[in-house]
Motif scaffolding. Structure first.
Motif, mmCIF file in Angstrom:
data_model
loop_
_atom_site.group_PDB
_atom_site.id
_atom_site.type_symbol
_atom_site.label_atom_id
_atom_site.label_comp_id
_atom_site.label_asym_id
_atom_site.label_seq_id
_atom_site.Cartn_x
_atom_site.Cartn_y
_atom_site.Cartn_z
ATOM 1 N N ARG A 1 13.105 -4.318 6.222
ATOM 2 C CA ARG A 1 13.711 -4.199 5.202
ATOM 3 C C ARG A 1 13.580 -3.478 3.584
ATOM 4 O O ARG A 1 14.168 -3.543 2.822
ATOM 5 C CB ARG A 1 14.463 -5.605 5.581
ATOM 6 N N GLY A 2 11.965 -3.035 3.901
ATOM 7 C CA GLY A 2 11.949 -2.825 2.103
ATOM 8 C C GLY A 2 11.428 -3.727 1.377
ATOM 9 O O GLY A 2 11.436 -3.584 0.456
ATOM 10 N N LEU A 3 11.602 -5.274 2.178
ATOM 11 C CA LEU A 3 11.319 -6.104 1.230
ATOM 12 C C LEU A 3 9.796 -6.067 0.647
ATOM 13 O O LEU A 3 10.361 -7.174 -0.566
ATOM 14 C CB LEU A 3 11.135 -7.544 2.133
ATOM 15 N N SER A 4 9.030 -5.398 0.965
ATOM 16 C CA SER A 4 7.782 -5.606 0.565
ATOM 17 C C SER A 4 7.055 -3.879 0.280
ATOM 18 O O SER A 4 8.274 -3.331 0.390
ATOM 19 C CB SER A 4 6.475 -5.828 0.877
ATOM 20 N N SER A 5 6.972 -3.122 -1.127
ATOM 21 C CA SER A 5 6.200 -1.728 -0.802
ATOM 22 C C SER A 5 5.357 -1.180 0.101
ATOM 23 O O SER A 5 4.880 -1.524 0.889
ATOM 24 C CB SER A 5 5.908 -1.678 -2.004
ATOM 25 N N PRO A 6 6.142 -0.236 0.109
ATOM 26 C CA PRO A 6 4.566 0.407 1.591
ATOM 27 C C PRO A 6 3.184 0.798 0.858
ATOM 28 O O PRO A 6 3.064 0.171 1.811
ATOM 29 C CB PRO A 6 5.124 2.231 1.780
ATOM 30 N N GLU A 7 2.814 0.540 -0.049
ATOM 31 C CA GLU A 7 1.401 0.179 -0.078
ATOM 32 C C GLU A 7 0.843 -0.801 0.352
ATOM 33 O O GLU A 7 0.574 -1.765 0.237
ATOM 34 C CB GLU A 7 1.136 0.409 -1.893
ATOM 35 N N THR A 8 2.151 -2.810 -0.317
ATOM 36 C CA THR A 8 1.970 -3.675 0.111
ATOM 37 C C THR A 8 1.627 -3.946 1.184
ATOM 38 O O THR A 8 0.414 -4.615 2.316
ATOM 39 C CB THR A 8 2.514 -4.674 -0.640
ATOM 40 N N VAL A 9 2.731 -3.087 2.252
ATOM 41 C CA VAL A 9 2.651 -3.351 4.128
ATOM 42 C C VAL A 9 1.262 -2.875 4.300
ATOM 43 O O VAL A 9 0.663 -3.166 4.723
ATOM 44 C CB VAL A 9 3.998 -2.414 4.474
ATOM 45 N N GLU A 10 1.375 -1.796 4.023
ATOM 46 C CA GLU A 10 0.123 -0.993 4.538
ATOM 47 C C GLU A 10 -1.517 -1.669 4.521
ATOM 48 O O GLU A 10 -1.990 -1.842 5.055
ATOM 49 C CB GLU A 10 0.139 0.667 3.699
ATOM 50 N N GLU A 11 -1.250 -2.157 2.426
ATOM 51 C CA GLU A 11 -2.737 -3.008 2.795
ATOM 52 C C GLU A 11 -2.473 -4.479 3.669
ATOM 53 O O GLU A 11 -3.815 -4.898 3.765
ATOM 54 C CB GLU A 11 -2.680 -3.858 1.296
ATOM 55 N N ARG A 12 -1.520 -4.482 4.323
ATOM 56 C CA ARG A 12 -1.815 -6.250 4.685
ATOM 57 C C ARG A 12 -2.358 -5.922 6.166
ATOM 58 O O ARG A 12 -2.680 -6.863 7.003
ATOM 59 C CB ARG A 12 0.093 -6.440 4.635
ATOM 60 N N TYR A 13 -1.855 -4.323 7.391
ATOM 61 C CA TYR A 13 -2.456 -4.355 8.039
ATOM 62 C C TYR A 13 -4.036 -4.556 7.977
ATOM 63 O O TYR A 13 -4.626 -5.274 9.160
ATOM 64 C CB TYR A 13 -2.489 -2.932 8.821
#
Lengths: 286, 286
Positions: A141-153
């Motif tokens: 849903r793009g609730l966070s930026s791709p960079e943020t999602v990337e960092e979360r893994y």
């Protein structure tokens, strides 16, 4: 020892959900009746292992189990809790359900509400949805930026490594259903007035993004499956199989812990004498 | 409808525990086998009532049940939770166990930790021990002044009145065992290494004050039993009876609430059309 845990484990590397048959029964060659009979039979074993885990915790054993249930709508998370976890003493279970985050939760890091819901020693904790929401729906849903999602893994891998080091056996399960099975289950919720309360119009919106979610699950699993905190993709079109599989995963986790009854931290004979001195006890053989 | 709830209820006035036979089975004229069979049979009814209560809560129904278990050591509180509450979906249950208060809890009013542990709407909450510790052990052991204990009876009545007004069905249970039965159960904990972890030397110290505790219970029950929040003195030397009785008390509370499946807050036909439009659903009769 059951063959199921190994058959559904994914400890790292690429995964294609399309290659996992949602109607399969990996590691189990019986049918529904045999599966249900085994589920009932093993329930007592699971409950007894958990009791021993709890007993051990009273003597300082910090170990515990965390079952993470993360799957598509209608995948059967609630049924897993009811029919598998439900056979354990409720005093030994801690269930946390993660809904849309509150304002307070949103004001914190995404792991804040997760940390607060971790089970205590001796318990089986269950997450109904989890920190993976923040890399699944957030990605789709793009609730966070791709960079943020990337960092979360990476943050998740670190977080779970810390849990494991602290004595938490992390059992991550994706109950895996087919698009057709989800359609049938949603339709049932619409057709039965006693199921209307389980239906949310938003479920159909999410369903329209099915391929995106499947891909988001694959990426999340690839990036966060580790030997110490593997994922388990459990075929779940057949509810009886998914329940049996999750039960065996919990049994395997507890057998790996192998909790022991703690030794008495008091003088048993002296206590027996004190007790008998108070009277009112039928004196048995000492 | 069962005759047990009325047979064990105490809604006000003096009570003498010596007049309640701990081996009795008031309101039930069957034996152990019949009692156990009925327990198993009614488990599904209880679970189904709770599911409906939970469903109603999703539509704003604030009602819930609070089971307060307060009894002497070894009276069977843990077994009641496991064998009665354990038949309910664990997602619908909230169990709070009140041990010796922490420093933080001691820094607050005695009801502070209680308020924080109240169940949410739709749930069956269970207190394993409760705010009554503060008028029982506090009275017997002089942990608080007589004036403070005296004041607390009134505070408790006020507190529970507020709960009832807020939709909480308060079910207070004293599982009532004999001095002899407690002696036998403590001895078993000493004789079985797998039960040592349940034994605490302090239990024998408390046992030596048995008559004082019985009197403290009588006074607490007299001062806090009201028509809206009655006490139930449940004979508990026979575990099967105590479990059956508490199950019937919960069933009666839920039947009194009579929760209803909530009406759909969406257009069922429109949702069905949206779902079918996405494909992958076996079209049934509309």
């Amino acid at each position: 020892m059951s063959a199921i845990p190994a058959a559904v484990a994914h400890a790292g590397g690429p995964i294609r959900l399309a290659d996992v048959d949602p109607r399969g029964t990996p590691g189990f060659d019986g049918g529904k009746a045999a599966g249900q009979a085994l589920l009932a039979e093993r329930a007592e074993h699971l409950a007894s292992l958990q009791e021993r885990l709890f007993a051990a915790s009273t003597a300082g054993d910090e170990r515990r189990v965390l079952l993470v249930l993360q799957g598509m709508d209608t995948a059967g998370k609630g049924g897993l809790v009811r029919h598998v976890v439900g056979s354990v003493d409720p005093q030994g279970v801690a269930i946390a359900s993660f809904k849309r985050p509150t304002q307070e939760e949103l004001a914190h890091d995404f792991l804040w509400r997760i940390e607060r819901a971790l089970p205590g020693p001796g318990r089986i904790g269950v997450f109904d949805r989890s920190h993976y929401e923040d890399v699944l729906i957030h990605r789709v849903r793009g609730l966070s930026s791709p960079e943020t999602v990337e960092e979360r893994y990476g943050r998740i891998v670190e977080f779970e490594r810390r849990l494991v080091a602290g004595g938490v056996h992390v059992v991550k399960v994706m109950p895996h259903i087919s698009y057709e099975e989800q359609g049938a289950r949603l339709l049932e919720r619409l057709d039965r007035p006693d199921k209307h309360w389980k239906y949310e119009p938003g479920d159909v919106d999410e369903r329209s993004l099915w391929p995106d979610y499947q891909r988001a699950y694959e990426i999340a699993i690839e990036r966060t499956a580790t030997p110490d905190a593997p994922w388990h993709v459990v075929p779940a079109d057949r509810k009886w199989y998914a329940r049996l599989a999750v039960q065996e995963l919990l049994v395997a986790a507890l057998e790996a812990i192998d909790p022991q009854w703690p030794a008495a931290d008091f003088d048993v004979d002296a206590e027996r004498a004190r007790l008998l001195a108070l009277g009112g006890v039928p004196e048995g053989p000492a």
